[in-house]
Design a protein around this motif. Sequence first.
Motif, PDB file in Angstrom:
ATOM      1  N   HIS A  55       0.845  -1.196   0.000  1.00  0.00           N
ATOM      2  CA  HIS A  55       0.000   0.000   0.000  1.00  0.00           C
ATOM      3  C   HIS A  55       0.879   1.245   0.000  1.00  0.00           C
ATOM      4  CE1 HIS A  55      -2.679  -3.095   1.566  1.00  0.00           C
ATOM      5  NE2 HIS A  55      -3.692  -2.346   1.215  1.00  0.00           N
ATOM      6  N   ASN A  56       0.301   2.355  -0.466  1.00  0.00           N
ATOM      7  CA  ASN A  56       1.012   3.626  -0.386  1.00  0.00           C
ATOM      8  C   ASN A  56       1.113   4.058   1.071  1.00  0.00           C
ATOM      9  OD1 ASN A  56       1.326   3.963  -3.171  1.00  0.00           O
ATOM     10  ND2 ASN A  56      -0.707   4.866  -3.363  1.00  0.00           N
ATOM     11  N   PRO A  57       2.258   4.589   1.460  1.00  0.00           N
ATOM     12  CA  PRO A  57       2.383   5.071   2.836  1.00  0.00           C
ATOM     13  C   PRO A  57       1.542   6.325   3.044  1.00  0.00           C
ATOM     14  CG  PRO A  57       4.345   5.614   1.569  1.00  0.00           C
ATOM     15  CD  PRO A  57       3.508   4.740   0.695  1.00  0.00           C
ATOM     16  N   ASN A  58       1.223   6.604   4.282  1.00  0.00           N
ATOM     17  CA  ASN A  58       0.552   7.861   4.571  1.00  0.00           C
ATOM     18  C   ASN A  58       1.389   8.686   5.546  1.00  0.00           C
ATOM     19  OD1 ASN A  58      -0.708   5.619   6.288  1.00  0.00           O
ATOM     20  ND2 ASN A  58      -1.213   7.443   7.467  1.00  0.00           N
ATOM     21  N   GLY A  65       6.508  15.528   1.765  1.00  0.00           N
ATOM     22  CA  GLY A  65       7.516  16.136   0.908  1.00  0.00           C
ATOM     23  C   GLY A  65       8.881  16.267   1.557  1.00  0.00           C
ATOM     24  N   ARG A  66       8.959  16.027   2.870  1.00  0.00           N
ATOM     25  CA  ARG A  66      10.240  16.133   3.574  1.00  0.00           C
ATOM     26  C   ARG A  66      10.685  14.789   4.156  1.00  0.00           C
ATOM     27  NH1 ARG A  66      10.627  19.070   8.080  1.00  0.00           N
ATOM     28  NH2 ARG A  66       8.423  18.807   8.684  1.00  0.00           N
ATOM     29  N   PHE A  67       9.735  13.995   4.612  1.00  0.00           N
ATOM     30  CA  PHE A  67      10.044  12.705   5.244  1.00  0.00           C
ATOM     31  C   PHE A  67       9.630  11.570   4.312  1.00  0.00           C
ATOM     32  CE2 PHE A  67       9.627  14.033  10.016  1.00  0.00           C
ATOM     33  CZ  PHE A  67      10.489  15.093   9.774  1.00  0.00           C
ATOM     34  N   THR A  68      10.377  10.481   4.355  1.00  0.00           N
ATOM     35  CA  THR A  68      10.056   9.285   3.578  1.00  0.00           C
ATOM     36  C   THR A  68      10.161   8.061   4.475  1.00  0.00           C
ATOM     37  OG1 THR A  68      10.930  10.285   1.555  1.00  0.00           O
ATOM     38  CG2 THR A  68      10.613   7.903   1.564  1.00  0.00           C
ATOM     39  N   ILE A  69       9.084   7.285   4.514  1.00  0.00           N
ATOM     40  CA  ILE A  69       9.089   6.040   5.280  1.00  0.00           C
ATOM     41  C   ILE A  69       9.295   4.869   4.326  1.00  0.00           C
ATOM     42  CG2 ILE A  69       6.578   5.730   5.165  1.00  0.00           C
ATOM     43  CD1 ILE A  69       6.729   4.601   8.034  1.00  0.00           C
ATOM     44  N   SER A  70      10.050   3.880   4.773  1.00  0.00           N
ATOM     45  CA  SER A  70      10.262   2.669   3.980  1.00  0.00           C
ATOM     46  C   SER A  70      10.445   1.507   4.942  1.00  0.00           C
ATOM     47  CB  SER A  70      11.479   2.826   3.067  1.00  0.00           C
ATOM     48  OG  SER A  70      12.658   3.048   3.824  1.00  0.00           O
TER      49      SER A  70
END
Length: 121
Positions: A55-58, A65-70
Amino acid sequence: QVQLVESGGGLVQAGGSLRLSCAASGSIFSINAMGWYRQAPGKQRELVARIISGHNPNYADSVKGRFTISRDNAKNTVYLQMNSLKPEDTAVYYCNAEITTPQALSRQQYWGQGTQVTVSS
């Protein structure tokens, strides 16, 4: 017994970057959602970002636009790449995971111990 162990917090100047990691270990059958929450002094804990495989992260509006979760499912690990940090990002960041253990019949929420992120102006 399940443990979530966080790392990567620290002190950084405004505009800088940090990467948080959280590894889940122990008696784990499956992990559904993994995410990051934060709590600033005098404020309630709030969701920062959350990810479910496939699923796409929320994200919270304040970090889009500043943080990215993986996440790395093979390592039961979730990451939070934080760029363009602002003083208002200062908080204790907590890892969260919805985990099913071999002994349980349903998912349970687990929390890490928290890691301090301080952004100086």
